[in-house]
Design a protein around this motif. Structure first.
Motif, mmCIF file in Angstrom:
data_model
loop_
_atom_site.group_PDB
_atom_site.id
_atom_site.type_symbol
_atom_site.label_atom_id
_atom_site.label_comp_id
_atom_site.label_asym_id
_atom_site.label_seq_id
_atom_site.Cartn_x
_atom_site.Cartn_y
_atom_site.Cartn_z
ATOM 1 N N GLN A 17 0.868 -1.164 0.000
ATOM 2 C CA GLN A 17 0.000 0.000 0.000
ATOM 3 C C GLN A 17 0.905 1.214 0.000
ATOM 4 O OE1 GLN A 17 -2.795 0.048 3.230
ATOM 5 N NE2 GLN A 17 -3.361 2.161 2.894
ATOM 6 N N ILE A 18 0.697 2.108 -0.958
ATOM 7 C CA ILE A 18 1.498 3.317 -1.008
ATOM 8 C C ILE A 18 0.638 4.513 -0.638
ATOM 9 C CG2 ILE A 18 3.198 2.487 -2.662
ATOM 10 C CD1 ILE A 18 1.704 3.938 -4.836
ATOM 11 N N GLU A 19 1.281 5.521 -0.110
ATOM 12 C CA GLU A 19 0.601 6.753 0.241
ATOM 13 C C GLU A 19 1.283 7.882 -0.519
ATOM 14 O OE1 GLU A 19 0.264 9.503 4.186
ATOM 15 O OE2 GLU A 19 -0.198 7.374 4.431
ATOM 16 N N ILE A 20 0.484 8.687 -1.187
ATOM 17 C CA ILE A 20 1.006 9.812 -1.946
ATOM 18 C C ILE A 20 0.406 11.080 -1.348
ATOM 19 C CG2 ILE A 20 1.223 10.876 -4.209
ATOM 20 C CD1 ILE A 20 0.658 8.029 -5.361
ATOM 21 N N SER A 21 1.283 11.967 -0.875
ATOM 22 C CA SER A 21 0.853 13.230 -0.271
ATOM 23 C C SER A 21 1.346 14.386 -1.128
ATOM 24 C CB SER A 21 1.430 13.374 1.137
ATOM 25 O OG SER A 21 1.150 12.258 1.918
ATOM 26 N N PHE A 22 0.546 15.435 -1.216
ATOM 27 C CA PHE A 22 0.910 16.622 -1.991
ATOM 28 C C PHE A 22 0.947 17.829 -1.072
ATOM 29 C CE2 PHE A 22 -1.053 13.678 -4.909
ATOM 30 C CZ PHE A 22 -0.222 13.722 -6.013
ATOM 31 N N LYS A 23 2.004 18.659 -1.249
ATOM 32 C CA LYS A 23 2.122 19.879 -0.454
ATOM 33 C C LYS A 23 3.124 20.807 -1.130
ATOM 34 C CE LYS A 23 3.268 21.457 4.203
ATOM 35 N NZ LYS A 23 3.742 21.031 5.523
ATOM 36 N N ASP A 25 3.531 22.220 -4.111
ATOM 37 C CA ASP A 25 4.028 21.805 -5.429
ATOM 38 C C ASP A 25 5.035 20.650 -5.365
ATOM 39 O OD1 ASP A 25 2.452 23.632 -6.762
ATOM 40 O OD2 ASP A 25 3.978 25.200 -6.699
ATOM 41 N N LYS A 26 4.966 19.856 -4.316
ATOM 42 C CA LYS A 26 5.810 18.668 -4.177
ATOM 43 C C LYS A 26 4.917 17.493 -3.810
ATOM 44 C CE LYS A 26 9.811 21.199 -2.499
ATOM 45 N NZ LYS A 26 10.773 21.357 -1.421
ATOM 46 N N TYR A 27 5.438 16.314 -3.999
ATOM 47 C CA TYR A 27 4.701 15.143 -3.560
ATOM 48 C C TYR A 27 5.629 14.210 -2.801
ATOM 49 C CZ TYR A 27 6.613 12.023 -7.157
ATOM 50 O OH TYR A 27 7.444 11.256 -7.927
ATOM 51 N N LYS A 28 5.025 13.407 -1.960
ATOM 52 C CA LYS A 28 5.770 12.441 -1.152
ATOM 53 C C LYS A 28 5.218 11.061 -1.475
ATOM 54 C CE LYS A 28 6.643 11.315 3.702
ATOM 55 N NZ LYS A 28 6.327 11.724 5.077
ATOM 56 N N PHE A 29 6.103 10.160 -1.859
ATOM 57 C CA PHE A 29 5.757 8.784 -2.212
ATOM 58 C C PHE A 29 6.263 7.908 -1.074
ATOM 59 C CE2 PHE A 29 6.667 4.697 -4.126
ATOM 60 C CZ PHE A 29 5.652 4.504 -5.042
ATOM 61 N N GLU A 30 5.358 7.267 -0.380
ATOM 62 C CA GLU A 30 5.747 6.490 0.805
ATOM 63 C C GLU A 30 5.079 5.118 0.783
ATOM 64 O OE1 GLU A 30 5.933 7.191 5.626
ATOM 65 O OE2 GLU A 30 4.621 8.446 4.421
ATOM 66 N N ILE A 31 5.842 4.099 1.128
ATOM 67 C CA ILE A 31 5.292 2.752 1.257
ATOM 68 C C ILE A 31 4.676 2.656 2.645
ATOM 69 C CG2 ILE A 31 5.785 0.290 1.234
ATOM 70 C CD1 ILE A 31 8.268 1.031 -0.496
ATOM 71 N N LEU A 85 8.309 2.750 -10.121
ATOM 72 C CA LEU A 85 6.929 3.195 -9.960
ATOM 73 C C LEU A 85 6.874 4.681 -9.629
ATOM 74 C CD1 LEU A 85 4.008 2.074 -9.924
ATOM 75 C CD2 LEU A 85 4.326 1.662 -7.483
ATOM 76 N N ASN A 86 7.751 5.124 -8.747
ATOM 77 C CA ASN A 86 7.822 6.530 -8.366
ATOM 78 C C ASN A 86 8.213 7.401 -9.556
ATOM 79 O OD1 ASN A 86 7.858 8.865 -6.844
ATOM 80 N ND2 ASN A 86 9.867 8.471 -5.983
ATOM 81 N N SER A 87 9.174 6.960 -10.355
ATOM 82 C CA SER A 87 9.590 7.751 -11.512
ATOM 83 C C SER A 87 8.467 7.855 -12.544
ATOM 84 C CB SER A 87 10.860 7.180 -12.143
ATOM 85 O OG SER A 87 10.595 5.961 -12.782
ATOM 86 N N LYS A 88 7.704 6.775 -12.736
ATOM 87 C CA LYS A 88 6.571 6.819 -13.652
ATOM 88 C C LYS A 88 5.482 7.776 -13.148
ATOM 89 C CE LYS A 88 7.404 4.225 -17.070
ATOM 90 N NZ LYS A 88 7.695 4.907 -18.341
ATOM 91 N N LEU A 89 5.260 7.781 -11.854
ATOM 92 C CA LEU A 89 4.297 8.713 -11.268
ATOM 93 C C LEU A 89 4.765 10.145 -11.480
ATOM 94 C CD1 LEU A 89 1.771 9.331 -9.545
ATOM 95 C CD2 LEU A 89 3.247 9.090 -7.532
ATOM 96 N N LYS A 90 6.042 10.393 -11.239
ATOM 97 C CA LYS A 90 6.595 11.738 -11.434
ATOM 98 C C LYS A 90 6.458 12.164 -12.891
ATOM 99 C CE LYS A 90 10.751 14.478 -10.871
ATOM 100 N NZ LYS A 90 12.165 14.474 -10.496
#
Length: 103
Positions: A17-23, A25-31, A85-90
């Protein structure tokens, strides 16, 4: 995830399960959660998956020198997968030429 086996490597399912947070103009990708197939299911356990803790202080997964035990020697493949996965999201987020609004 791949595991070492006699004569080669086997694959076993994992769940994550991943959590993606936005703040700002940045995002945080966390497992948020990582689980591996429970080898004791269904004979000795009711849960088909169990938590997978790959941290350095987990002696069941790592040796005293910090290296993964042989069962988990392919755990570094997870890092490669999640970085991909993170690079594709970015790439998706930063792509300004998106023309299709239908997911």
């Amino acid at each position: 995830m791949r595991y070492g086996g006699i004569g080669g490597a086997m694959t076993k399912p994992i769940k994550f399960q991943i959590e993606i947070s936005f703040k700002d103009d940045k995002y945080k990708f966390e497992i948020a959660e990582l689980q591996e197939e429970n080898y004791m299911f269904p004979q000795f356990s009711r849960r088909p998956f169990m938590a997978l803790d790959l941290s350095k202080n987990n002696e069941g997964v790592r040796k005293s020198n910090g290296q993964f035990r042989s069962r988990y020697r392919y755990a570094d493949d997870l890092v490669v997968y999640f970085n991909f996965l993170n690079s594709k999201l970015k790439d998706y987020i930063t792509n300004t030429n998106q023309t299709d609004d239908n997911w």
